[in-house]
Write an enzyme that holds these catalytic residues in place. Structure first.
Site, PDB file in Angstrom:
ATOM      1  N   SER A  70       0.764  -1.208   0.178  1.00 26.33           N
ATOM      2  CA  SER A  70      -0.037   0.087  -0.183  1.00 26.33           C
ATOM      3  C   SER A  70       0.879   1.317   0.087  1.00 26.33           C
ATOM      4  O   SER A  70       0.501   2.077  -0.102  1.00 26.33           O
ATOM      5  CB  SER A  70      -1.151  -0.124   1.367  1.00 26.33           C
ATOM      6  OG  SER A  70      -0.045   0.016   2.425  1.00 26.33           O
ATOM      7  N   LYS A 141       1.024   4.660   6.623  1.00 27.04           N
ATOM      8  CA  LYS A 141       0.363   5.607   5.763  1.00 27.04           C
ATOM      9  C   LYS A 141       1.071   6.805   6.058  1.00 27.04           C
ATOM     10  O   LYS A 141       1.801   7.261   6.720  1.00 27.04           O
ATOM     11  CB  LYS A 141      -1.112   5.764   5.839  1.00 27.04           C
ATOM     12  CG  LYS A 141      -1.840   4.368   5.944  1.00 27.04           C
ATOM     13  CD  LYS A 141      -2.012   3.639   4.848  1.00 27.04           C
ATOM     14  CE  LYS A 141      -2.805   2.301   4.951  1.00 27.04           C
ATOM     15  NZ  LYS A 141      -2.791   1.504   3.600  1.00 27.04           N
TER      16      LYS A 141
END
Length: 256
Positions: A70, A141
């Site tokens: 990701s 993230k």
């Protein structure tokens, strides 16, 4: 008859008759004792080093195994990064563009009832040393919006806007668009809007729009900032910074 000779022989008969065999036996016993003591010292030293590493990992720098794609291309599957746990300990707060590890409990994942405590403890210890995958509640993230920011997707050129300023996200995975999902949100104070660099392969704040919490991550759930790459050897070094958010105004400046 020689009385002195008799006494001497009698004395020898009551004394220890220590020949080559007895000496060899004592030597083997002594060697076994020394070996046992050496093993004990080695085990004690290993235990002390493990405890020291766990303490260092819990409070200063923690290795973190990247389990998914990701955050590609910035971070790849199998990378081991070093998370700086002191980055936000002394009044500093996460900034736009920071890559952080956070506990997504209550935001990205629901509260869990827990499992086997021993299994959880062993897995946690392995994850703390970068030897096992992190807990399912831990995520990595990039911070895109901080408290008060208005984050919009997208402008006429398909770029994100933060507080009315378009952001050129050069760290995105090649071929990815900033977002296939349109949104216009204001980040509540004390929370963060998180997105992965591989937007086409990232479960992030966008997926939770409309749900309780709206995908916002509380600042106090941030574990630390990803500052360095520790593995593989060919990728050793600091995590590249970004100037994408330079020039973005203070929260609320775009619509005050």
């Amino acid at each position: 008859m020689d009385t002195d000779t008799q006494h001497t022989e009698r004395d020898r008969s009551f004394g220890p008759a220590e020949g080559p065999e007895e000496g060899s036996r004592f030597s083997r016993i002594r060697d076994r004792i020394s070996l046992a003591m050496s093993w004990r010292r080695a085990v004690s030293l290993g235990a002390a080093l493990t405890v020291a590493l766990l303490l260092f990992s819990n409070f200063v720098v923690q290795p973190f195994l990247i389990p998914s794609g990701s955050m590609e291309p910035t971070l790849r599957v199998g990378d081991r990064v070093l998370v700086n746990k002191l980055a936000y300990r002394f009044g500093t707060v996460p900034q736009r563009g920071d890559v952080v590890v956070f506990d997504g409990t209550g935001s990205f994942v629901r509260e869990s009832s827990g499992g086997d405590p021993l299994t959880g403890l062993l897995r946690g210890a392995g994850a703390s040393l970068g030897l096992a995958e992190p807990a399912e509640t831990d995520f990595v993230k990039r911070v895109v919006g901080v408290g008060g920011d208005r984050v919009v997707c997208c402008d006429r050129r398909g770029r994100l806007q933060v507080n009315g300023r378009s952001v050129d996200e050069r760290y995105l995975y090649p071929g990815d668009e900033p977002s296939s999902v349109a949104f216009d949100i204001v980040v509540p104070q004390g929370t963060l809007w998180m997105m992965g660099d591989h937007r086409g392969n990232s479960r992030d704040s966008r997926e939770l729009l409309g749900q309780p919490g709206g995908g916002m991550v509380p600042v106090d759930m941030v574990i630390g900032r990803v500052d360095w790459l520790g593995w593989p050897p060919g990728r050793l070094g600091s995590v590249p910074g970004t100037g994408a958010f330079e020039g973005v105004g203070v929260p609320g400046g775009a619509h005050g």
